[in-house]
Design a protein around this motif. Structure first.
Motif, PDB file in Angstrom:
ATOM      1  N   ILE A   8       0.837  -1.205   0.000  1.00 56.05           N
ATOM      2  CA  ILE A   8       0.000   0.000   0.000  1.00 56.05           C
ATOM      3  C   ILE A   8       0.869   1.251   0.000  1.00 56.05           C
ATOM      4  O   ILE A   8       0.604   2.212  -0.729  1.00 56.05           O
ATOM      5  N   PHE A   9       1.923   1.250   0.795  1.00 56.21           N
ATOM      6  CA  PHE A   9       2.848   2.385   0.822  1.00 56.21           C
ATOM      7  C   PHE A   9       3.473   2.603  -0.547  1.00 56.21           C
ATOM      8  O   PHE A   9       3.578   3.744  -1.025  1.00 56.21           O
ATOM      9  N   PHE A  10       3.880   1.538  -1.213  1.00 57.70           N
ATOM     10  CA  PHE A  10       4.499   1.646  -2.522  1.00 57.70           C
ATOM     11  C   PHE A  10       3.503   2.152  -3.562  1.00 57.70           C
ATOM     12  O   PHE A  10       3.869   2.932  -4.449  1.00 57.70           O
ATOM     13  N   ILE A  11       2.247   1.758  -3.473  1.00 57.15           N
ATOM     14  CA  ILE A  11       1.220   2.254  -4.399  1.00 57.15           C
ATOM     15  C   ILE A  11       1.012   3.752  -4.202  1.00 57.15           C
ATOM     16  O   ILE A  11       0.919   4.516  -5.167  1.00 57.15           O
ATOM     17  N   VAL A  12       0.938   4.183  -2.944  1.00 54.90           N
ATOM     18  CA  VAL A  12       0.756   5.612  -2.653  1.00 54.90           C
ATOM     19  C   VAL A  12       1.956   6.411  -3.156  1.00 54.90           C
ATOM     20  O   VAL A  12       1.803   7.476  -3.772  1.00 54.90           O
ATOM     21  N   LEU A  13       3.153   5.903  -2.929  1.00 57.32           N
ATOM     22  CA  LEU A  13       4.358   6.579  -3.397  1.00 57.32           C
ATOM     23  C   LEU A  13       4.386   6.659  -4.925  1.00 57.32           C
ATOM     24  O   LEU A  13       4.684   7.716  -5.496  1.00 57.32           O
ATOM     25  N   SER A  14       4.058   5.573  -5.586  1.00 57.02           N
ATOM     26  CA  SER A  14       4.052   5.551  -7.048  1.00 57.02           C
ATOM     27  C   SER A  14       3.001   6.498  -7.616  1.00 57.02           C
ATOM     28  O   SER A  14       3.244   7.170  -8.628  1.00 57.02           O
ATOM     29  N   THR A  15       1.845   6.562  -6.970  1.00 54.16           N
ATOM     30  CA  THR A  15       0.792   7.473  -7.417  1.00 54.16           C
ATOM     31  C   THR A  15       1.240   8.923  -7.299  1.00 54.16           C
ATOM     32  O   THR A  15       1.050   9.722  -8.226  1.00 54.16           O
ATOM     33  N   SER A  16       1.856   9.266  -6.186  1.00 55.74           N
ATOM     34  CA  SER A  16       2.310  10.649  -6.009  1.00 55.74           C
ATOM     35  C   SER A  16       3.421  10.999  -6.996  1.00 55.74           C
ATOM     36  O   SER A  16       3.469  12.125  -7.508  1.00 55.74           O
ATOM     37  N   LEU A  17       4.299  10.060  -7.279  1.00 53.06           N
ATOM     38  CA  LEU A  17       5.348  10.324  -8.263  1.00 53.06           C
ATOM     39  C   LEU A  17       4.773  10.480  -9.669  1.00 53.06           C
ATOM     40  O   LEU A  17       5.213  11.348 -10.438  1.00 53.06           O
ATOM     41  N   ALA A  18       3.770   9.681 -10.028  1.00 50.25           N
ATOM     42  CA  ALA A  18       3.141   9.807 -11.342  1.00 50.25           C
ATOM     43  C   ALA A  18       2.418  11.147 -11.464  1.00 50.25           C
ATOM     44  O   ALA A  18       2.488  11.809 -12.506  1.00 50.25           O
ATOM     45  N   LEU A  19       1.724  11.563 -10.402  1.00 49.36           N
ATOM     46  CA  LEU A  19       1.064  12.866 -10.422  1.00 49.36           C
ATOM     47  C   LEU A  19       2.085  13.996 -10.523  1.00 49.36           C
ATOM     48  O   LEU A  19       1.891  14.949 -11.279  1.00 49.36           O
ATOM     49  N   GLY A  49      -4.698   4.960 -12.944  1.00 50.18           N
ATOM     50  CA  GLY A  49      -4.650   3.502 -12.877  1.00 50.18           C
ATOM     51  C   GLY A  49      -4.159   3.004 -11.534  1.00 50.18           C
ATOM     52  O   GLY A  49      -4.675   2.014 -10.998  1.00 50.18           O
ATOM     53  N   LEU A  50      -3.179   3.683 -10.971  1.00 51.55           N
ATOM     54  CA  LEU A  50      -2.668   3.285  -9.664  1.00 51.55           C
ATOM     55  C   LEU A  50      -3.692   3.521  -8.560  1.00 51.55           C
ATOM     56  O   LEU A  50      -3.778   2.733  -7.605  1.00 51.55           O
ATOM     57  N   VAL A  51      -4.478   4.578  -8.661  1.00 47.55           N
ATOM     58  CA  VAL A  51      -5.536   4.814  -7.679  1.00 47.55           C
ATOM     59  C   VAL A  51      -6.569   3.693  -7.758  1.00 47.55           C
ATOM     60  O   VAL A  51      -7.016   3.159  -6.733  1.00 47.55           O
ATOM     61  N   GLY A  52      -6.949   3.330  -8.978  1.00 47.59           N
ATOM     62  CA  GLY A  52      -7.894   2.220  -9.145  1.00 47.59           C
ATOM     63  C   GLY A  52      -7.347   0.916  -8.607  1.00 47.59           C
ATOM     64  O   GLY A  52      -8.047   0.167  -7.911  1.00 47.59           O
ATOM     65  N   TYR A  53      -6.091   0.637  -8.909  1.00 47.39           N
ATOM     66  CA  TYR A  53      -5.472  -0.589  -8.413  1.00 47.39           C
ATOM     67  C   TYR A  53      -5.360  -0.565  -6.888  1.00 47.39           C
ATOM     68  O   TYR A  53      -5.611  -1.578  -6.222  1.00 47.39           O
ATOM     69  N   GLY A  54      -5.002   0.580  -6.331  1.00 49.50           N
ATOM     70  CA  GLY A  54      -4.876   0.681  -4.877  1.00 49.50           C
ATOM     71  C   GLY A  54      -6.195   0.456  -4.170  1.00 49.50           C
ATOM     72  O   GLY A  54      -6.246  -0.233  -3.154  1.00 49.50           O
ATOM     73  N   SER A  55      -7.269   1.027  -4.705  1.00 48.40           N
ATOM     74  CA  SER A  55      -8.570   0.814  -4.067  1.00 48.40           C
ATOM     75  C   SER A  55      -9.014  -0.641  -4.201  1.00 48.40           C
ATOM     76  O   SER A  55      -9.597  -1.206  -3.270  1.00 48.40           O
ATOM     77  N   TRP A  56      -8.736  -1.259  -5.350  1.00 48.01           N
ATOM     78  CA  TRP A  56      -9.055  -2.682  -5.519  1.00 48.01           C
ATOM     79  C   TRP A  56      -8.267  -3.535  -4.528  1.00 48.01           C
ATOM     80  O   TRP A  56      -8.805  -4.449  -3.911  1.00 48.01           O
ATOM     81  N   PHE A  57      -6.992  -3.230  -4.347  1.00 49.07           N
ATOM     82  CA  PHE A  57      -6.142  -3.997  -3.441  1.00 49.07           C
ATOM     83  C   PHE A  57      -6.612  -3.874  -1.995  1.00 49.07           C
ATOM     84  O   PHE A  57      -6.668  -4.863  -1.262  1.00 49.07           O
ATOM     85  N   VAL A  58      -6.976  -2.666  -1.581  1.00 49.78           N
ATOM     86  CA  VAL A  58      -7.440  -2.468  -0.204  1.00 49.78           C
ATOM     87  C   VAL A  58      -8.745  -3.224   0.025  1.00 49.78           C
ATOM     88  O   VAL A  58      -8.921  -3.870   1.067  1.00 49.78           O
ATOM     89  N   ARG A  59      -9.674  -3.161  -0.938  1.00 45.41           N
ATOM     90  CA  ARG A  59     -10.920  -3.922  -0.800  1.00 45.41           C
ATOM     91  C   ARG A  59     -10.643  -5.411  -0.728  1.00 45.41           C
ATOM     92  O   ARG A  59     -11.266  -6.130   0.056  1.00 45.41           O
ATOM     93  N   LYS A  60      -9.719  -5.881  -1.534  1.00 36.38           N
ATOM     94  CA  LYS A  60      -9.390  -7.307  -1.537  1.00 36.38           C
ATOM     95  C   LYS A  60      -8.787  -7.729  -0.201  1.00 36.38           C
ATOM     96  O   LYS A  60      -9.071  -8.821   0.293  1.00 36.38           O
ATOM     97  N   MET A  61      -7.952  -6.898   0.386  1.00 40.83           N
ATOM     98  CA  MET A  61      -7.319  -7.255   1.647  1.00 40.83           C
ATOM     99  C   MET A  61      -8.293  -7.168   2.817  1.00 40.83           C
ATOM    100  O   MET A  61      -8.110  -7.855   3.816  1.00 40.83           O
ATOM    101  N   ARG A  62      -9.337  -6.362   2.705  1.00 40.43           N
ATOM    102  CA  ARG A  62     -10.326  -6.294   3.773  1.00 40.43           C
ATOM    103  C   ARG A  62     -11.234  -7.510   3.773  1.00 40.43           C
ATOM    104  O   ARG A  62     -11.705  -7.947   4.810  1.00 40.43           O
TER     105      ARG A  62
END
Length: 67
Positions: A8-19, A49-62
């Motif tokens: 999750i941390f890596f997804i957030v970091l990658s999203t901020s770098l892409a933005l 795409g990373l935001v979509g993937y991150g939200s999918w991953f969080v839902r999957k882990m819950r």
């Protein structure tokens, strides 16, 4: 730090770098520079795409599926 938290941390970091890359590309846009326009759009699309993937991953882990 667990692997899930790191992911999750890596997804957030990658999203901020892409933005950041998308914003930087548009700020340095020159009148005849079509390539930077393509890079800026690509940065924003990657961030979306990373935001979509991150939200999918969080839902999957819950709600993990039970085998």
């Amino acid at each position: 730090m667990s692997l899930k938290a790191f992911h999750i941390f890596f997804i957030v970091l990658s999203t901020s770098l892409a933005l950041g890359f998308g914003v930087w590309s548009f700020q340095n846009l020159e009148p005849q520079s079509g390539l930077r326009l393509v890079f800026g759009i690509g940065g924003f699309l990657a961030a979306g795409g990373l935001v979509g993937y991150g939200s999918w991953f969080v839902r999957k882990m819950r709600n993990p599926r039970q085998p």
